[in-house]
Scaffold this motif. Structure first.
Motif, PDB file in Angstrom:
ATOM      1  N   ASN A  20       0.941  -1.338  -0.119  1.00  0.00           N
ATOM      2  CA  ASN A  20      -0.021   0.061   0.028  1.00  0.00           C
ATOM      3  C   ASN A  20       0.750   1.439   0.134  1.00  0.00           C
ATOM      4  OD1 ASN A  20      -2.246   1.602   0.284  1.00  0.00           O
ATOM      5  ND2 ASN A  20      -2.567   1.367   2.088  1.00  0.00           N
ATOM      6  N   ALA A  21       0.427   2.262  -0.626  1.00  0.00           N
ATOM      7  CA  ALA A  21       1.358   3.444  -0.813  1.00  0.00           C
ATOM      8  C   ALA A  21       1.074   4.248   0.646  1.00  0.00           C
ATOM      9  CB  ALA A  21       0.585   4.553  -1.651  1.00  0.00           C
ATOM     10  N   SER A  22       0.048   4.166   1.353  1.00  0.00           N
ATOM     11  CA  SER A  22      -0.171   4.945   2.394  1.00  0.00           C
ATOM     12  C   SER A  22      -1.441   4.612   2.913  1.00  0.00           C
ATOM     13  CB  SER A  22       0.314   6.323   2.570  1.00  0.00           C
ATOM     14  OG  SER A  22      -0.823   7.291   1.978  1.00  0.00           O
ATOM     15  N   ILE A  23      -1.734   5.353   4.324  1.00  0.00           N
ATOM     16  CA  ILE A  23      -2.864   5.542   4.725  1.00  0.00           C
ATOM     17  C   ILE A  23      -2.732   6.948   5.436  1.00  0.00           C
ATOM     18  CG2 ILE A  23      -3.912   3.247   5.044  1.00  0.00           C
ATOM     19  CD1 ILE A  23      -2.889   3.197   8.053  1.00  0.00           C
ATOM     20  N   SER A  24      -2.339   7.945   4.820  1.00  0.00           N
ATOM     21  CA  SER A  24      -1.999   9.096   5.294  1.00  0.00           C
ATOM     22  C   SER A  24      -2.868  10.174   5.353  1.00  0.00           C
ATOM     23  CB  SER A  24      -0.435   9.614   4.775  1.00  0.00           C
ATOM     24  OG  SER A  24      -0.834   9.916   3.187  1.00  0.00           O
ATOM     25  N   ASN A  25      -4.231   9.837   4.625  1.00  0.00           N
ATOM     26  CA  ASN A  25      -5.138  10.828   4.532  1.00  0.00           C
ATOM     27  C   ASN A  25      -6.689  10.141   4.768  1.00  0.00           C
ATOM     28  OD1 ASN A  25      -6.187  10.030   1.835  1.00  0.00           O
ATOM     29  ND2 ASN A  25      -4.455  10.709   1.164  1.00  0.00           N
ATOM     30  N   PRO A  26      -7.523  10.888   5.172  1.00  0.00           N
ATOM     31  CA  PRO A  26      -8.997  10.388   5.343  1.00  0.00           C
ATOM     32  C   PRO A  26      -9.493   9.522   4.252  1.00  0.00           C
ATOM     33  CG  PRO A  26      -8.992  12.715   6.188  1.00  0.00           C
ATOM     34  CD  PRO A  26      -7.592  12.511   5.282  1.00  0.00           C
ATOM     35  N   TRP A  27      -9.190   9.919   3.226  1.00  0.00           N
ATOM     36  CA  TRP A  27      -9.855   9.012   1.771  1.00  0.00           C
ATOM     37  C   TRP A  27      -9.176   7.669   1.799  1.00  0.00           C
ATOM     38  CZ3 TRP A  27      -7.847   6.518  -2.432  1.00  0.00           C
ATOM     39  CH2 TRP A  27      -8.868   6.247  -3.389  1.00  0.00           C
TER      40      TRP A  27
END
Length: 414
Positions: A109-116
């Motif tokens: 996964n690229a990230s979970i760095s924002n709400p989306w």
């Protein structure tokens, strides 16, 4: 979100493009847009900036025309399951991957760095729980690249070297940089599923994504044009340069605004609410602003608050389907549209993997529907998502899963 150099270094106004090289903070490479891949190359050491490409350099007439048409296509698939719908699919054979069950997926996964991305990640984990009951997929190991290309490349190579993945799911951090790692995963002869963001290879069994950036740009700019007059002024709020789908959103909008005689000034803001409010307030101090256009909805409420603080009439506005914006839209009764980058797509990769392990055909390019939320839809989506936090996305597509609504209300990130 981390910030780069002083924002004045990379604010860009449309009228200066032909005369000036546009500066952007090199530190923006670390940012992840709400729904997109940060593919900005670092600037040369010394000046801390790079030249920004004008919108026309990102404009592709063929892809624009394709996405324009796809907006009107009635997708194949169950009406009540948009995450299984597909637009003009070309099906591919997967019989070589058929198995008896007990499969382990490996997710880079690229990230979970924002709400989306957080909303989608919760949905993906709930989908995994349901699939485990059938036994086709029994495990998913996930590595989070935290918005870093080098980390994601290492993550993919780790999965390959471990040798115990029955299939790969990859949400690329950026397009070009991650392509070789995706190709290495494909050479394992295990099924590879790419979703959300693309890469420069078609070796994956399927690439899953909503229609795309041009469709967003068409829907949003046309809405503003339909509700404004020639000569009206629009402030366009953009996250960062060099991101393909964001640039495509802007390229489509810039084209249509120009054809309609709408005056536009555009700014990069990193999606920072304070910067958004400052930009809009500064423009309002210069004169009237009739419209706000955004390439992603981060900080949309701050833009509206700038009008309130200045005692100005609300603009015609496009934001996104994050609930903070939808609720503000409802409260103000402003003229608005909420484009989407269908968050329900986070369910589709695991459901595609299930089909692949059963030997069923899947689209080689799985194009999901991407329909904005209109004023006519607003109350319905607010009712469906009652009790959800402001950072939740209305078109998350998880209403039929066992954890609904509590898991998304609690918003505990797995």
């Amino acid at each position: 979100m981390p910030h780069g150099n002083d924002k004045g270094d990379y604010i860009m106004k449309r009228g200066l493009r032909s005369a000036l090289g546009i500066a952007s903070a090199a530190a923006l490479i670390a940012l992840a847009g709400c729904t997109t891949d940060p593919s900005v190359e670092p600037a040369d050491e010394g000046d801390g900036a790079q030249e920004e490409a004008p919108a026309e350099e990102w404009f592709d007439q063929k892809v624009y025309d394709q996405q324009f048409k796809q907006r009107e296509v009635v997708p194949d698939g169950p009406e009540d399951k948009p995450y299984l719908q597909m637009i003009n699919p070309k099906m591919g054979d997967t019989s070589e991957f058929k198995s008896d069950g007990g499969n382990k997926m490996c997710f880079a996964n690229a990230s979970i760095s924002n709400p989306w991305r957080q909303t989608g990640w919760i949905s993906m984990n709930e989908q995994l729980k349901e699939l485990k009951k059938d036994g086709v997929i029994t495990e998913m190991e996930t590595r989070d690249a935290q918005d870093n290309d080098d980390t994601q490349i290492a993550d993919i190579d780790y999965f390959i070297s471990e040798g115990d993945c029955d299939g790969f799911i990859i949400s690329p951090n950026s397009t070009a940089a991650i392509t070789p790692a995706v190709e290495r995963a494909c050479k394992t002869d295990k099924p590879v599923i790419v979703f959300d963001r693309g890469v420069e290879t078609d070796c994956a069994v399927t690439f899953i994504h909503p229609i795309g950036g041009f469709a967003w740009g068409i829907d949003t700019s046309q809405f503003l044009i339909d509700n404004l007059s020639e000569g009206d002024k629009v402030v366009a709020l953009r996250i960062l340069p060099g991101v393909d789908v964001l640039e495509q959103r802007w390229a489509a909008a810039d084209k249509l605004f120009g054809e309609a005689g709408i005056e536009v000034v555009d700014y990069f803001t990193e999606g920072d609410p304070a910067e958004i409010k400052k930009v809009v307030s500064d423009e309002l101090a210069k004169g009237d602003v009739q419209g706000i256009w955004m390439d992603a909805g981060d900080g949309a409420v701050s833009a509206i608050e700038a009008f309130e603080d200045a005692g100005k009439d609300y603009p015609v506005m496009t934001g996104e389907d994050e609930l903070s914006f939808l609720r503000k839209w409802k409260d103000t009764e402003m003229t608005a549209l909420a484009p989407v980058y269908s968050n329900f797509q986070w369910r589709t990769p695991l459901l595609a993997a299930e089909k692949i392990f059963k030997g069923e055909e899947v689209p080689t390019e799985w194009v999901l529907p991407q329909s904005p939320i209109t004023a006519e839809d607003l109350d319905d989506y607010l009712d469906r998502t009652k009790g959800m936090p402001d950072g939740h996305y209305a078109k998350f597509g998880g209403e039929d899963m066992a954890g609904f609504p509590q898991v998304w209300q609690d918003r505990v990130i797995p």
